[in-house]
Design an enzyme around this catalytic site. Structure first.
Site, PDB file in Angstrom:
ATOM      1  CE  LYS A 144      -0.348  -0.472   5.025  1.00 39.16           C
ATOM      2  NZ  LYS A 144      -1.185  -0.988   6.126  1.00 39.16           N
ATOM      3  NE  ARG A 182      -6.521   0.009  10.729  1.00 39.18           N
ATOM      4  CZ  ARG A 182      -5.281  -0.161  10.288  1.00 39.18           C
ATOM      5  NH1 ARG A 182      -4.399   0.810  10.377  1.00 39.18           N
ATOM      6  NH2 ARG A 182      -4.896  -1.315   9.773  1.00 39.18           N
ATOM      7  CE1 TYR A 211      11.257  31.612   6.474  1.00 38.08           C
ATOM      8  CE2 TYR A 211      11.595  29.300   5.956  1.00 38.08           C
ATOM      9  CZ  TYR A 211      11.322  30.593   5.550  1.00 38.08           C
ATOM     10  OH  TYR A 211      11.119  30.853   4.211  1.00 38.08           O
TER      11      TYR A 211
HETATM   12  C1  PLP Z   1      -0.410  -1.989   6.769  1.00 37.13           C
HETATM   13  C2  PLP Z   1      -0.995  -3.268   7.160  1.00 37.13           C
HETATM   14  C3  PLP Z   1      -0.194  -4.412   7.243  1.00 37.13           C
HETATM   15  C4  PLP Z   1       1.314  -4.364   7.153  1.00 37.13           C
HETATM   16  O1  PLP Z   1       1.803  -3.800   8.357  1.00 37.13           O
HETATM   17  P1  PLP Z   1       3.383  -3.631   8.646  1.00 37.13           P
HETATM   18  O2  PLP Z   1       3.427  -3.169  10.061  1.00 37.13           O
HETATM   19  O3  PLP Z   1       3.850  -2.584   7.699  1.00 37.13           O
HETATM   20  O4  PLP Z   1       4.015  -4.928   8.418  1.00 37.13           O
HETATM   21  C5  PLP Z   1      -0.811  -5.630   7.468  1.00 37.13           C
HETATM   22  N1  PLP Z   1      -2.157  -5.707   7.625  1.00 37.13           N
HETATM   23  C6  PLP Z   1      -2.961  -4.618   7.581  1.00 37.13           C
HETATM   24  C7  PLP Z   1      -4.424  -4.769   7.780  1.00 37.13           C
HETATM   25  C8  PLP Z   1      -2.409  -3.360   7.361  1.00 37.13           C
HETATM   26  O5  PLP Z   1      -3.195  -2.279   7.339  1.00 37.13           O
END
Ligand code: PLP
Length: 379
Positions: free
Chosen positions: A41, A139, A260
């Site tokens: 992702k 979630r 800044y």
């Molecule tokens: C992003 C995600 C993962 C991978 O998690 P990592 O900590 O990057 O290995 C696996 N499962 C779900 C549902 C996620 O959202």
């Protein structure tokens, strides 16, 4: 699409696909009896969805997880044979797109399940999907108390999900009691849906306990060299290297301020290098430093130099005084991510995580990929 560097004069982001493949193989070994998926992702954590996924497919990965249908469609165009899961689930009204592109939504609510089943009925075909239960993340996921409603629907339609999933909230902290609780809740759900493959573990979940493996593990960050488990040595190979040009080097006097907000005061006569990178390149502003708070760092010839003052949109200032005659000159490159300062090493002082450093790599860089070694076809 991010602005790249057509002149080649900007920073240089090198992504080692061989290291990604090596990391995937290492996780595949750890999860020996389970399938090893790949979470790609957010543009494969900033490394590039397509080149990274192609390299992983070449190494044997067949199950890919993206967050959104757009990411999934982009991946489908390049990998017609991949199994693609959409972690954000079924977007309302989008079932036909998932069907056409052969995408599997990770159904995360009764509403999503109903919409998917209705689509399957209307097409008279059981399109594959995964089903996610919320075991404590609060979630995405069907609530535990809704499992009877799920059971009723699956029975009514004679529908079997490809996989039952949940997600661990605290796997990066191996001794957190929530790991046990979530595992137990997940097992109780699986007992209600016998015979369906299961998947629970992200990278950390995969690394901390075999009990989390089930039939498929879903690592993301560890593929990209990031630290998955806190308080342990990170065993993964680093994947990204980011080098940026030095624009100017000058001497500043004791008492002068830098950047800044005049947020940093020189407490000695100093040599300052200005680098062509800033928050506009995804180099987080939280890496700014004050006299009392360390920020980000940069490397030249294996020597580490601290950022001073605030990160600007396009530049940062680095104190190279201690490098003496070995200090960089305009046109030299300084490394801000790599083996010396890893994504986590850079993220830590900024109060963030390697994940965020990586997914922010959308800057004005020239990208270069190091190909994985050719597959060994010898007998
Ligand atoms: C992003 C995600 C993962 C991978 O998690 P990592 O900590 O990057 O290995 C696996 N499962 C779900 C549902 C996620 O959202």
């Amino acid at each position: 699409m991010a602005v790249s560097s057509p002149t080649g004069l900007g920073g240089r982001l090198t992504i080692d696909l061989g290291a990604i493949v090596k990391n995937w193989r290492a996780l595949d070994t750890i999860s020996a009896r389970a399938l090893t998926g790949a979470v790609v992702k957010s543009d494969a954590y900033g490394t590039g969805l397509i080149p990274t996924s192609m390299a992983l497919f070449g190494a044997g990965a067949r199950f890919f997880f993206v967050a959104t249908p757009d990411e999934a469609v982009a991946l489908r165009q390049q990998l017609p044979e991949a199994h693609i899961f959409v972690l954000n689930g079924l977007y309302p009204g989008a079932a036909r797109i998932y069907e056409k592109e052969r995408l599997m939504p990770v159904l995360a609510s009764i509403e999503m399940l109903d919409e998917w089943l209705a689509h399957c009925v209307s097409a008279n075909e059981a399109f594959p999907a995964a089903l996610q239960f919320d075991t404590g993340m609060n979630r995405l996921g069907v609530r535990l108390q809704e499992s009877d409603q799920v059971r009723d629907r699956l029975d009514e339609f004679g529908y079997m999900p490809q996989m039952i999933m949940s997600h661990l909230a605290c796997a990066d902290q191996p001794s957190h009691e929530k790991n046990r609780t979530q595992l137990a809740l997940f097992q109780s759900i699986l007992a209600q849906f016998p015979g369906i493959p299961a998947s629970l573990a992200n990278s950390a979940g995969t690394m901390i306990s075999r009990e989390n493996h089930f039939q498929m593990v879903r690592p993301g960050i560890a593929l990209f060299g990031g630290r998955a488990v806190n308080g342990r040595k990170n065993p993964m190979a680093p994947v990204v290297k980011l080098e940026v040009p030095v624009l100017q080097v000058h001497d500043g006097k004791t008492g002068e301020t830098v950047g800044y907000g005049a947020g940093y005061t020189l407490d000695r006569d100093s040599r300052i290098a200005i680098l062509a990178i800033g928050y506009g390149d995804g180099f987080l502003r939280s890496l700014s430093s004050t006299n009392t708070r360390q920020g980000g760092r940069a490397v030249f010839n294996n020597r580490i130099a601290p950022l001073i003052g605030r990160v600007s949109m396009d530049t940062v200032a680095v104190d190279v005084t201690d490098l003496g005659d070995a200090a960089p000159k305009p046109g030299d490159m300084m490394e801000v991510l790599g083996k010396t300062i890893t994504v986590d090493g850079q993220a830590d002082p900024g109060g963030t995580i390697g994940y965020e450093m990586l997914t922010n790599l959308k800057g004005r860089y020239k990208r270069a990929y190091i190909s994985p070694p050719a597959p060994n076809t010898g007998g």
